[in-house]
Design an enzyme around this catalytic site. Structure first.
Site, PDB file in Angstrom:
ATOM      1  CD  GLU A 284      -3.104  -1.125   2.106  1.00 44.26           C
ATOM      2  OE1 GLU A 284      -2.906  -0.601   3.209  1.00 44.26           O
ATOM      3  OE2 GLU A 284      -4.192  -1.605   1.747  1.00 44.26           O
ATOM      4  CG  ASP A 357      -8.022  -5.730   4.505  1.00 45.77           C
ATOM      5  OD1 ASP A 357      -7.555  -6.059   5.593  1.00 45.77           O
ATOM      6  OD2 ASP A 357      -7.909  -4.589   4.041  1.00 45.77           O
ATOM      7  CD  GLU A 385     -10.193  -1.653   7.787  1.00 46.30           C
ATOM      8  OE1 GLU A 385      -9.343  -2.340   8.375  1.00 46.30           O
ATOM      9  OE2 GLU A 385      -9.963  -1.074   6.708  1.00 46.30           O
TER      10      GLU A 385
HETATM   11  O1  GCW Z   1      -7.328  -3.224   6.271  1.00 44.90           O
HETATM   12  C1  GCW Z   1      -6.525  -2.355   5.539  1.00 44.90           C
HETATM   13  C2  GCW Z   1      -6.827  -1.027   6.125  1.00 44.90           C
HETATM   14  C3  GCW Z   1      -5.658  -0.095   6.212  1.00 44.90           C
HETATM   15  C4  GCW Z   1      -4.514  -0.848   6.872  1.00 44.90           C
HETATM   16  C5  GCW Z   1      -4.139  -2.019   5.984  1.00 44.90           C
HETATM   17  C6  GCW Z   1      -3.050  -2.870   6.607  1.00 44.90           C
HETATM   18  C7  GCW Z   1      -2.887  -0.033   8.436  1.00 44.90           C
HETATM   19  O2  GCW Z   1      -7.883  -0.433   5.427  1.00 44.90           O
HETATM   20  O3  GCW Z   1      -6.057   1.010   6.974  1.00 44.90           O
HETATM   21  O4  GCW Z   1      -3.400  -0.024   7.136  1.00 44.90           O
HETATM   22  O5  GCW Z   1      -5.244  -2.852   5.784  1.00 44.90           O
HETATM   23  O6  GCW Z   1      -3.393  -3.845   7.250  1.00 44.90           O
HETATM   24  O7  GCW Z   1      -1.890  -2.572   6.457  1.00 44.90           O
END
Ligand code: GCW
Length: 690
Positions: A284, A357, A385
């Protein structure tokens, strides 16, 4: 008398005390004899806990049975093989009506865990075995994982990434500034066995390693040490350049290696029990070794070598993907499998439970079990989240157990078993704490923190057992009420999955804030793999992501071991709960229960809403049986949850209908326009101020 028995014991709920809220009245006496020296900080915690539980507490100097009725024995001979954190606990009948308790451990930490176990059992009314001469079996416990650790996504400016409980408990205005009641946090963690905490965000600010900041981190470490909690830091891979002013952060560059070595030495001079680093690299947009043509192994091992002489570890995250890489669910496997066996023995690869995720439901990440020569650990997410923030009642232990116990078919092991039997073992989760008085933004969200700790200590505990323990310590001991609350908790995750992303759908949530339904989003110029349509692929011909081996599927199924591969590959054999994760199916495709995809989606979305309505009814019946404060909080939150469940159902089903052209069987509460407007009218933080 009768009335007294009928009325359940109501205690004043102090939800800021977490699972220490529902404390029994002090009773009994405790003359403690302990092998630990009074100067030992952990011993002081032990004394405080016992003094808080018994109505009379004394410290005695001799271990004579006549005087001491509570013994803490440090077993230097290691006769019981208790290990660094294990304990043995038993009672002994020493006179009629008199039971003396003994906790044996090899270390102060082990003794501390023994004491917390003793207190928990007492509070739950559980039997502590009483040994008669050589009869009876003492309780012997050792934690399953060495490192049981929270990841805080807290930023130095005091914000919390994906935090739904206020601001950071560690930072404010670029500095360390921890909650004044941080001992409550420490105590809560220690009581369930959590022994590590990464206090800063994995999207790490290089500043975390500045000398001023490290001074602050030291003060945190000092406060947590008596509770056997080590501090770890998430670090930015480009720190040598960004903070140290070097020309590069190339992990094979000599100056870079020196820089990290000195930094690590500086940290250990301040914090002798420092745990190590957590790294999000080449993920990311964050920097990493691949920026310099190196591998994850080069990067991780370089840091590991600096930490090794001090006993520190590197937790290197496998959360990697990029828009060019094809199916996102496959990418971590592609990137990490070629490196299997290349990591140092104090490196452990930290893998999210699912391959995309923290969605309400995903299959397990295929890296578990597949990496045979590399140490791996799981990363769970406590902060919700994608599961309704701290507004929805969603007990996560059922989801975690589903993940942990899933068979990988690698050497006959379940997912969680593939992370045991390594030199370094660990289990982690993203914390849900913040500055709100009750720590988690919702009393019911505290249960998830509790459950994570308990599972990290003992993955064999059941979700229901843990729920029961938590309810009894937090809300009430009335058996019927406990069962009713546990019933709601046990169904809650499935309800959320039903009204958000049933049968394998995923990533339908709002852009950026990840709140609410937004399967329709189209952001000009946005990465395709950040848009819901990449995942649901709803079109006139059907819905779902074809990850099968057929019809141009991404063939993600190949990353799983047989028979899972064949099972996932066939839409009739694939578990219904995951079917649209692995298959793109026509709207009128029939499952073997005689229902079409469209009908199944209607069933699930409606079912999820109905489940929340049922939770409301059940909860309403508990009026007077649970502390008023908790009753009111849950009542209000369930109203929000129902409204949002309806919103999810209405938004998703009406949007899908534009492709399926099939009838709805419910009257939406919100039109499509209202669904879209709702998403943008009120941000979560604004709502929190209500
Ligand atoms: O779940 C996603 C989130 C990001 C997060 C990323 C990660 C800390 O939306 O906010 O960043 O994963 O786990 O690195």
């Amino acid at each position: 008398m009768l009335i007294g028995m009928l009325l359940p014991m109501l205690v004043t709920a102090q939800t800021d005390q977490l699972w220490f809220a529902n404390q029994p009245k002090k009773s009994g006496w405790c003359n403690l004899y302990s092998d630990l020296s009074k100067k030992d900080l952990t011993e002081q915690v032990i004394e405080k806990e016992l003094a808080g539980f018994f109505s009379a507490f004394n410290k005695v100097k001799v271990s004579s049975d006549k005087v001491a009725n509570f013994h803490i024995i440090i077993d230097d001979q290691k006769k019981d093989n208790l290990g660094a954190e294990g304990y043995k606990l038993y009672g002994k009948l020493t006179a009629p009506e008199r039971i003396d308790y003994t906790i044996v451990a090899e270390t102060p930490a082990g003794a501390l865990y023994g004491v917390y176990a003793f207190l928990r059992m007492k509070k739950l009314g559980a039997e502590i075995p009483v040994l008669q001469d050589s009869n009876g079996q003492a309780i012997v416990e050792r934690p399953a994982f060495q490192v049981r650790i929270l990841n805080h996504w807290d930023n130095p400016d005091g914000s919390v990434e994906r935090g739904y409980a206020g601001r950071s408990i560690w930072f404010a205005d670029g500095k360390i500034n921890f909650r004044s009641d941080i001992e409550t946090y420490a105590r809560a963690n220690a009581s369930v066995g959590i022994n590590g905490t990464v206090i800063d965000n994995v999207n790490a600010d290089p500043k975390i390693l500045s000398p001023e900041m490290l001074q602050g981190v030291k003060t945190v470490a000092d406060r947590l040490r008596p509770y056997n909690i080590k501090v770890y830091l998430a670090v930015n891979f480009s720190s040598p350049a960004a903070l140290g002013g070097l020309k590069t952060s190339d992990p094979l560059d000599k100056d870079v290696i020196d820089w990290w070595q000195k930094k690590v030495d500086e940290i250990y001079a301040l914090i002798p029990n420092f745990g190590g680093f957590l790294v999000k690299a080449n993920s990311e947009g964050l920097p990493g070794p691949m920026d310099f043509g190196r591998t994850h192994a080069d990067g991780a091992n370089m840091l590991a070598k600096a930490l090794k002489p001090h006993g520190g570890i590197v937790m290197w995250r496998a959360f990697v993907y990029n828009p060019q890489g094809g199916d996102r669910a496959k990418q971590a496997y592609y990137e990490f499998m070629p490196l299997d066996g290349k990591f140092d023995d104090n490196v452990i690869i930290q893998i999210k439970n699912g391959p995309v995720d923290f969605q309400p439901r995903e299959p397990f990440s295929p890296l578990f079990g597949a990496m045979k020569k590399t140490q791996t650990m799981a990363e769970l997410q406590i902060t919700q989240e994608y599961l309704g923030y701290s507004d929805h009642l969603c007990y996560l232990a059922t989801m975690w157990k589903e993940f942990m116990d899933y068979p990988t078919f690698h050497d006959g092991k379940s997912v969680i078993e593939t992370t045991l039997n390594q030199k370094v073992t660990a289990f982690s989760a993203v914390a849900n704490t913040g500055t709100m008085k009750n720590w988690c933004g919702y009393v019911m969200a505290q249960a998830n923190w509790y459950a994570f700790g308990r599972l990290a200590w003992n993955p064999n505990l059941s979700a229901r057992e843990i729920a029961k323990e938590w309810v009894m310590q937090t809300i009430t001991k009335d058996e019927q009420t406990v069962n009713t609350i546990c019933d709601i908790m046990m169904q809650s995750r499935e309800a959320v999955t039903n009204y958000m992303t049933p049968i394998g759908l995923h990533h339908l949530m709002g852009w950026s804030d990840h709140w609410g339904p937004e399967p329709w989003t189209s952001i000009p110029g946005a990465r395709e793999d950040w848009l819901p349509r990449y995942y649901h692929k709803a079109a006139a011909d059907g819905i779902g992501f074809n990850r099968s081996s057929k019809n141009d599927g991404s063939n993600a199924v190949e990353q799983y071991q047989e028979p899972l591969r064949s099972m996932y590959d066939d839409p009739q054999l694939c578990p219904r709960e995951l079917v649209l994760w692995f298959h793109h199916l026509p709207w009128n495709y029939y499952f073997n229960d005689g229902k079409t995809v469209w009908e199944t989606l209607l069933d699930r979305y409606n079912g999820g809403v109905q489940q929340v309505e049922q939770f409301q009814k059940t909860w309403a019946s508990l009026k007077g049986k649970v502390p008023e404060l908790i009753f009111t909080e849950v009542t209000k939150k369930l109203e929000v949850q129902l409204d949002e469940a309806q919103w999810w159902r209405d938004g998703c089903m009406q949007y899908f209908q534009t492709f399926s052209d099939m009838p709805l069987n419910f009257t939406p509460k919100y039109t499509m326009e209202q669904c879209k407007a709702k998403l943008r009218t009120k941000s979560y933080l604004e709502r929190q101020k209500d």
